[in-house]
Design an enzyme around this catalytic site. Structure first.
Site, PDB file in Angstrom:
ATOM      1  CD  GLU A   1      45.338  47.787  31.962  1.00  0.00           C
ATOM      2  OE1 GLU A   1      44.271  48.037  31.458  1.00  0.00           O
ATOM      3  OE2 GLU A   1      46.520  47.417  31.178  1.00  0.00           O
TER       4      GLU A   1
ATOM      5  CG  HIS B   1      40.449  53.982  26.648  1.00  0.00           C
ATOM      6  ND1 HIS B   1      41.321  54.780  27.310  1.00  0.00           N
ATOM      7  CD2 HIS B   1      41.100  52.802  26.695  1.00  0.00           C
ATOM      8  CE1 HIS B   1      42.118  54.230  27.909  1.00  0.00           C
ATOM      9  NE2 HIS B   1      42.004  52.981  27.853  1.00  0.00           N
TER      10      HIS B   1
ATOM     11  NE  ARG C   1      39.676  50.694  29.971  1.00  0.00           N
ATOM     12  CZ  ARG C   1      40.037  49.792  29.256  1.00  0.00           C
ATOM     13  NH1 ARG C   1      39.263  49.221  28.328  1.00  0.00           N
ATOM     14  NH2 ARG C   1      41.344  49.680  29.144  1.00  0.00           N
TER      15      ARG C   1
ATOM     16  CG  HIS D   1      38.427  51.254  24.152  1.00  0.00           C
ATOM     17  ND1 HIS D   1      39.430  51.236  23.300  1.00  0.00           N
ATOM     18  CD2 HIS D   1      38.628  50.298  25.250  1.00  0.00           C
ATOM     19  CE1 HIS D   1      40.244  50.153  23.857  1.00  0.00           C
ATOM     20  NE2 HIS D   1      39.838  49.861  24.743  1.00  0.00           N
TER      21      HIS D   1
ATOM     22  NE  ARG E   1      36.985  46.185  27.485  1.00  0.00           N
ATOM     23  CZ  ARG E   1      38.080  46.411  27.491  1.00  0.00           C
ATOM     24  NH1 ARG E   1      39.144  45.385  28.020  1.00  0.00           N
ATOM     25  NH2 ARG E   1      38.549  47.253  26.990  1.00  0.00           N
TER      26      ARG E   1
END
Length: 841
Positions: A132, A252, A301, A362, A397
Site C-alpha cells: 500500500e 483518505h 496518503r 479518514h 499514518r
C-alpha cells in the site's frame, strides 16, 4: 487559545445504577477487544467489562479494507518497516514507539490468528502479502480480498463471546469518574435500551481503557461510521488528560465520490487497489501523480490527498478518477469483492470505467497522549487505537499500521494493568456541568469543519471556522440531556481543539496543509501541540519532539562543540535507567495529575556552572512547558543563585529533576574544579588540560565542562592522536624505536610521547618529537627538561607535566615553563557541585 467555552462535564441525570469491574474497556474494535481478551488471559478471575456504543460488531474496525502491516516476508526487515513509518510521519514519529510496533507486530498478528482470524493465503498455504502507499515492501496481510476489518472483528467478537468478558451494548460513555487523588475510578454512561441498566449509570473500575475509535464525523464527508463522534477524546479532555497533535487528521485520498453535496459516511476505495497497480488520472486522463513523488500513485496518503486536491482546484472539478480497468473482472471480483460490489451498487463498473474519487476525513493521527504502555497523563486511564496518540503515526499514518497499532498496544495495556494492579480510592463528585450543544447545529458544524479545517487550511479559513464554532454554542432554548446533545457536545469539543491547534501550527507537515505556510519548518515546528482543558479553558503547550531537542538548543550545543544527537542519546539512556517500566512512582502517587508548578534550580555552593543546556533538554523532554535560564555555562555562581526556572506539570518537573540534576551537578563540579586549577596557575604560560579519565558515555560532556572551567582538552580518543607510554616503549624496544614505528604507520597523525626519565628526552628530540609528556617529574627535573628542549629542539616542542600534581604544587610546576598541566582528576574525581530544585510554594 481562542475557542468556544467547552463544558468540563456533560449535563446528565445522576447514575441510577452501578456496576463494579476490575477493568472497563470503552469500545469494541480491534484495540478494545484485544485489551479485554489479553487481560482475561492474564487474570481469568478478573472482571473485564466492555462497553460499546452500538452492537459489539460495530465501529471502525470492520470497515478497514486494506489489511494489517507486519514484517512476515523473510526478505523484509523491521528496520525497513520502521523506516517507511518514520518517513510517512514527517519527523514527528516517536522512534521508540515505532520500533515497538514493528518488532512486536508480527507476534501480535500471529496471536490474532490464533484467536481465529483467517487471512488470505496463496495456493501453497502462505499468507498473501500486498503493498500500500508508503510501503516499499509487500507486508500487508488481508482477508476476504478487501474485507480485512470485517474478518478481524468477527474473530475477536467470537473470542469475546466464548469467554467470561461481560459486554454492555448501546452505551454512550459520558464522563470519567475519578477519586480524590485524580486517579481514574470508572465511567458514567447512558444505555440506550430497556431493562435494569437503562438510562444513565456508572461503572466503577480499577482501570479505564479508552478504545473509542476516531472522530471522522466532525467532518461532513468521512469514511468513519456514524458512531465515530470523538467521544473518547472529548471525555479525556473533560477529565483533564493531555491530547496531542489533533491537527493531523488524515484524509483518505480515494473515497468513492457519490455526487455533489454527498455527506456522512462515504465508501472507501482501499489503498490496496493502487498497491495492485491502479493509478490516478484527471478528467483529461493525465496521470498527475507521476513526478509528484518517487512512489507516484503509492506515495504516502498526505502526498496523494494534496495532489488530488490541487488537481481538483486547478481543473475546477470536485473529483478525479482511479483507473483499474486493466485488472479485468476476475481480479476485481476475487481480490476486491467488497469494493467491486459497492461500486456496482452506485452504478459504476470498475471493469469498464474509472472510479470517481475524492479525499474524505479518514483517520486521526493525534489523540489522547500515551506512553508505550498506553498510560495517559491520568493515572489508571489508558487509551488505545485511533483515540490514542502513541507516537507511532507522527504527522501522517502509514497505511495499514492502524490495526497493527491496536493489536500491539492493546496487549501492552493489558499487561501493564495486570502488572501494576491499580487501586484507586472511592469516586468523588464530578465538576459542575456547564451546558450542552444543541444537536441541530451538528450539520452546520460538520460543513464548517470540512470547508475551513479540511485538507486545505489557512489563517482566514480557520478563523472563520473558529467563529462558526463559537456561534454554535448559542441557543435560544434549553438543550435537553440526551444522546444527540451529548454527541453534538463531543463533536464541538473535538472541533474546537482541532481548529485551535491547526491555527497555531504555522507550517505544512504531513496531513496538516496550510495554504499560507506551504513548507515544513523544522526550526520552529519540530514538536507537538499538547492541549489540556482547565477551569480557565483550553491550555495549549508546544512540546519539542521527544526524539530531539529544540533547534535553538541543538544549535547552542553544536556551537559548544557537542553533538546534539549524542546528548539526546545520553538523555535517553539516563531516563531509561531512572524511570524503568513503572516510572516515577512517588510522583505518580503524591501529585495530582493536573497540577502545575514552578521550580527554581538553585546553587547551594559557590562554583562554576556547566550543563544548563543539557538539564534544560531533560526538563523539556519530560514535558516541562517553560525553562528560563538565569545563568550561563562557565559563569561563577554563588550559593543561593537561581540558575534556571522551570514551569510545567508538577509530575513532569519532579520526574525530570533527578536526571537533570545528576548531569548538571556533575558537570558543574568538573567546571568548578577546573576553574580552581586555572586560578592556581594564573599569570603563567601554562594551561590546564584534562585526560581520557572520564566516565563511560560522558566524555564529550565532561570535556565540555573542562572548557567551561577555563581548561583545554587533551585528545578525545585512542584514534585521534598517538600516545606512546611506558608499556609501548618496552614492547618496541626503546622510546626512539616506538616513536619511529608510529610515525611510519601513521605519518600524518599527531604523536605524543610520555617519558619518566630525563635520559629519554634527547633521543626523542633527535627523532623530531613535537609533544613530550613529563610523567611524575620533580620540579627540578622539569626545569632541566625545559632547558634541554630550549637548547636542543630544532622545532617547537610542547611539554606537558602530569602525574603527582596537586593544587598546592601547581604554580611551582607551571612556572618551570611547561605548556600544559594534565590533571586527570578534573573529570574522574571532581566532587559534584551542590545544586537543587526548589518548588515555589
Amino acid at each position: 487559545m481562542s475557542a468556544p467555552a467547552i463544558p468540563l462535564h456533560l449535563t446528565a441525570p445522576e447514575p441510577g445504577w452501578t456496576v463494579d469491574a476490575d477493568v472497563v474497556v470503552v469500545g469494541s474494535g480491534v484495540a478494545g477487544l484485544t485489551v479485554a481478551l489479553r487481560h482475561a488471559e492474564l487474570d481469568p478471575a478478573a472482571k473485564v467489562l466492555v462497553v460499546t456504543k452500538d452492537v459489539l460488531s460495530a465501529g471502525s474496525t470492520k470497515w478497514a479494507q486494506g489489511g494489517i502491516a507486519a514484517v512476515l516476508d523473510p526478505r523484509d526487515t523491521p528496520e525497513e518497516h520502521l523506516s517507511d513509518t518514520l518517513l510517512a510521519g514527517v519527523g514527528l514519529c516517536d522512534t521508540k514507539a515505532v520500533r515497538t510496533l514493528v518488532t512486536e507486530g508480527p507476534g501480535a498478528l500471529r496471536r490474532l490468528m490464533e484467536r481465529g482470524a483467517r487471512f488470505d493465503r496463496n495456493p501453497n498455504g502462505e499468507l498473501q502479502l500486498t503493498r500500500e502507499g508508503g510501503h516499499r515492501r509487500r507486508r500487508i496481510v488481508h482477508a476476504g480480498g478487501d474485507a480485512t476489518g470485517a474478518e478481524v472483528q468477527r474473530a475477536l467478537v467470537e473470542a469475546v463471546r466464548a469467554c467470561s468478558i461481560e459486554v454492555i451494548e448501546h452505551a454512550l460513555v459520558l464522563d470519567l469518574l475519578k477519586d480524590a487523588h485524580g486517579r481514574a475510578r470508572g465511567v458514567t454512561l447512558h444505555v440506550m435500551g430497556e431493562g435494569a441498566r437503562d438510562g444513565v449509570g456508572a461503572v466503577r473500575a480499577r482501570a479505564v481503557v479508552l478504545a473509542t475509535g476516531g472522530m471522522g464525523q466532525v467532518y461532513a464527508a468521512t469514511t468513519n461510521p456514524v458512531v465515530s463522534t470523538g467521544d473518547g477524546v472529548a471525555l479525556a479532555l473533560r477529565a483533564g488528560a493531555v491530547v496531542r497533535d489533533l491537527e493531523f487528521v488524515q484524509f483518505h485520498p480515494t473515497v468513492l465520490w457519490l455526487g455533489e453535496g454527498s455527506t456522512g459516511q462515504q465508501p472507501l476505495i482501499s489503498e490496496a487497489v493502487r498497491g495492485e497497480g491502479a493509478f490516478l488520472v484527471d478528467h483529461e486522463n493525465n496521470r498527475f501523480m507521476q513526478g509528484v513523488h518517487e512512489l507516484a500513485d503509492l506515495a504516502p496518503r498526505d502526498v496523494v490527498a494534496k495532489a488530488i486536491t490541487t488537481t481538483m482546484s486547478e481543473t475546477g472539478r470536485d473529483h478525479v478518477f482511479l483507473d483499474g480497468r486493466h485488472f479485468g473482472r476476475v481480479k476485481w471480483e476475487s481480490r476486491f469483492p467488497t469494493i467491486y460490489a459497492v461500486c456496482r451498487e452506485h452504478g459504476i463498473d470498475p471493469v469498464t470505467e474509472p472510479i470517481p474519487v475524492s479525499p474524505a476525513a479518514h483517520y486521526a493521527s493525534g489523540g489522547v497522549h500515551t506512553d508505550l504502555s498506553g498510560r495517559t497523563s491520568i493515572e489508571g486511564l489508558y487509551a488505545c487505537g485511533e483515540v490514542a496518540c502513541t507516537g507511532v503515526h507522527g504527522a501522517n499514518r502509514l497505511a495499514s499500521n492502524s490495526l497493527l497499532e491496536g493489536l500491539v498496544f492493546a496487549e501492552r495495556i493489558a499487561e501493564d494493568i495486570h502488572r501494576r494492579r491499580p487501586q484507586p480510592g472511592e469516586p468523588v463528585p464530578a465538576r459542575a456541568a456547564t451546558g450542552l450543544v444543541d444537536p441541530r447545529v451538528r450539520t452546520r458544524l460538520q460543513a464548517h469543519m470540512s470547508a475551513g479545517a479540511g485538507v486545505l487550511r489557512s489563517r482566514a479559513s480557520l478563523q472563520a471556522t473558529s467563529k462558526a464554532l463559537r456561534d454554535a454554542l448559542w441557543t435560544p432554548v434549553e438543550v435537553p440531556a440526551c444522546t444527540e446533545s451529548w454527541e453534538a457536545t463531543n463533536l464541538l469539543t473535538v472541533a474546537a481543539v482541532l481548529t485551535g491547534v491547526a491555527a497555531a501550527r504555522l507550517e505544512t507537515r504531513g496531513s496538516h496543509w496550510r495554504e499560507d505556510h506551504e513548507s515544513r519548518d523544522d526550526n520552529e515546528w519540530l514538536g507537538h501541540l499538547d492541549v489540556t482543558l482547565t477551569e480557565e479553558g483550553l491550555r495549549m503547550t508546544y512540546t519539542p519532539h521527544g526524539e530531539t531537542m529544540p533547534p535553538r538548543l541543538a544549535q547552542e550545543l553544536t556551537a559548544a562543540g557537542l553533538d546534539p544527537a549524542e546528548v539526546d542519546a545520553l538523555i535517553d539512556r539516563a531516563l531509561e535507567e531512572d524511570l524503568q517500566e513503572a516510572g516515577d512512582v512517588t510522583s505518580l502517587a503524591t501529585i495530582p495529575a493536573g497540577q502545575r508548578s514552578t521550580g527554581d534550580v538553585v546553587a547551594r555552593k559557590d562554583g562554576v556552572v556547566a550543563g544548563l543546556g543539557v538539564a534544560e533538554a531533560v526538563f523539556l523532554r519530560l514535558g516541562a512547558g517553560r525553562v528560563e535560564r538565569r545563568a550561563k555555562d562557565g559563569e561563577r555562581v554563588a550559593a543561593g543563585d537561581v540558575l534556571m526556572t522551570v514551569e510545567g506539570p508538577t509530575r513532569a518537573v519532579l520526574t525530570a529533576e533527578r536526571t537533570a540534576l545528576n548531569l548538571l551537578t556533575h558537570l558543574s563540579g568538573v567546571a568548578t574544579m577546573t576553574a580552581r586549577w586555572v586560578a592556581a596557575i594564573e599569570g603563567t604560560r601554562a594551561r590546564v588540560r584534562d585526560s581520557r579519565k572520564t566516565l563511560p558515555g560522558l566524555r564529550s560532556l565532561e570535556k565540555y565542562a573542562v572548557r567551561c572551567g577555563g581548561g583545554v582538552n587533551h585528545r578525545r580518543s585512542l584514534s585521534d592522536a598517538a600516545l606512546i607510554k611506558d608499556n609501548h616503549v618496552v614492547a618496541a624496544g626503546g622510546v626512539a624505536e616506538a616513536y619511529r614505528a608510529v610515525r611510519e604507520r601513521y605519518p600524518e597523525l599527531p604523536i605524543e610521547v610520555e617519558i619518566d626519565r630525563l635520559d629519554q628526552l634527547e633521543p626523542l628530540l633527535d627523532e623530531g618529537a613535537e609533544e613530550i609528556l613529563l610523567d611524575n617529574f620533580t620540579v627540578e627535573d622539569t626545569v632541566h627538561a625545559v632547558q634541554i628542549v630550549k637548547s636542543r629542539a630544532k622545532n617547537r616542542v610542547a611539554l606537558e607535566a602530569s602525574g603527582g600534581l596537586t593544587l598546592e604544587s601547581a604554580r611551582d610546576v607551571a612556572e618551570t615553563g611547561v605548556d600544559y598541566l594534565a590533571v586527570g582528576a578534573l573529570t574522574h574525581s571532581a566532587p559534584a557541585l551542590d545544586i537543587a530544585l526548589d518548588l515555589r510554594g
